[in-house]
Scaffold this motif. Sequence first.
Motif, PDB file in Angstrom:
ATOM      1  N   MET A  34       0.840  -1.201   0.000  1.00 15.06           N
ATOM      2  CA  MET A  34       0.000   0.000   0.000  1.00 15.06           C
ATOM      3  C   MET A  34       0.871   1.245   0.000  1.00 15.06           C
ATOM      4  O   MET A  34       1.998   1.237   0.509  1.00 15.06           O
ATOM      5  N   GLY A  35       0.326   2.301  -0.547  1.00 15.20           N
ATOM      6  CA  GLY A  35       1.093   3.540  -0.571  1.00 15.20           C
ATOM      7  C   GLY A  35       0.207   4.763  -0.548  1.00 15.20           C
ATOM      8  O   GLY A  35      -0.991   4.693  -0.807  1.00 15.20           O
ATOM      9  N   TRP A  36       0.811   5.866  -0.198  1.00 11.42           N
ATOM     10  CA  TRP A  36       0.197   7.194  -0.308  1.00 11.42           C
ATOM     11  C   TRP A  36       0.978   7.981  -1.357  1.00 11.42           C
ATOM     12  O   TRP A  36       2.217   8.028  -1.312  1.00 11.42           O
ATOM     13  N   TYR A  37       0.245   8.575  -2.270  1.00  7.63           N
ATOM     14  CA  TYR A  37       0.808   9.450  -3.275  1.00  7.63           C
ATOM     15  C   TYR A  37       0.140  10.816  -3.128  1.00  7.63           C
ATOM     16  O   TYR A  37      -0.922  10.942  -2.511  1.00  7.63           O
ATOM     17  N   GLU A  46       3.330  12.026  -7.091  1.00 10.09           N
ATOM     18  CA  GLU A  46       4.571  11.521  -6.516  1.00 10.09           C
ATOM     19  C   GLU A  46       4.295  10.626  -5.320  1.00 10.09           C
ATOM     20  O   GLU A  46       3.317  10.822  -4.589  1.00 10.09           O
ATOM     21  N   LEU A  47       5.189   9.673  -5.119  1.00 11.78           N
ATOM     22  CA  LEU A  47       5.083   8.779  -3.976  1.00 11.78           C
ATOM     23  C   LEU A  47       5.443   9.535  -2.702  1.00 11.78           C
ATOM     24  O   LEU A  47       6.469  10.206  -2.638  1.00 11.78           O
ATOM     25  N   VAL A  48       4.611   9.396  -1.704  1.00 16.48           N
ATOM     26  CA  VAL A  48       4.879   9.986  -0.385  1.00 16.48           C
ATOM     27  C   VAL A  48       5.458   8.926   0.548  1.00 16.48           C
ATOM     28  O   VAL A  48       6.481   9.139   1.195  1.00 16.48           O
ATOM     29  N   VAL A  93      -3.524  16.941  -3.381  1.00 16.86           N
ATOM     30  CA  VAL A  93      -4.504  15.878  -3.234  1.00 16.86           C
ATOM     31  C   VAL A  93      -3.726  14.595  -2.938  1.00 16.86           C
ATOM     32  O   VAL A  93      -2.774  14.257  -3.650  1.00 16.86           O
ATOM     33  N   TYR A  94      -4.118  13.926  -1.866  1.00 11.97           N
ATOM     34  CA  TYR A  94      -3.440  12.707  -1.432  1.00 11.97           C
ATOM     35  C   TYR A  94      -4.265  11.488  -1.840  1.00 11.97           C
ATOM     36  O   TYR A  94      -5.466  11.438  -1.562  1.00 11.97           O
ATOM     37  N   TYR A  95      -3.582  10.530  -2.476  1.00 10.72           N
ATOM     38  CA  TYR A  95      -4.236   9.339  -2.998  1.00 10.72           C
ATOM     39  C   TYR A  95      -3.723   8.082  -2.318  1.00 10.72           C
ATOM     40  O   TYR A  95      -2.519   7.926  -2.081  1.00 10.72           O
ATOM     41  N   CYS A  96      -4.624   7.190  -2.070  1.00  8.58           N
ATOM     42  CA  CYS A  96      -4.311   5.863  -1.544  1.00  8.58           C
ATOM     43  C   CYS A  96      -4.101   4.911  -2.724  1.00  8.58           C
ATOM     44  O   CYS A  96      -4.859   4.957  -3.704  1.00  8.58           O
TER      45      CYS A  96
END
Length: 116
Positions: A34-37, A46-48, A93-96
């Motif tokens: 899993m990641g937050w972008y 971009e990858l956070v 905007v933060y995406y899962c």
Amino acid sequence: QVQLVESGGDLVQPGGSLRLSCAASGFTFASFGMGWYRQSAGKERELVADISANGWRTRNADSVVGRFTISRDNDKDMLYLQMNSLIPEDTAVYYCNAHWGSTNYWGQGTQVTVSS
């Protein structure tokens, strides 16, 4: 039906904190990395931070090291991002994201605005 639903975005002052959440359903959450972008106006996504399927391994973008912490709860199918010491450059905007092999799922995003 696969769903990733982000929440927790808000307007916050510089130096403040927020906790983002992502509720997952429709797939085997514990099997996916899993990641937050994030994506801000005029910039590429971009990858956070990301976290392995079992939660043992995490990595952060250099810009958020020491400020953001990614975590997951595989019993609840939830992903989190604790964001501290927020700065205006974190506005986005933060995406899962869920990923396994060539499979990628995305949420709709949640807005984080850091401003005084």
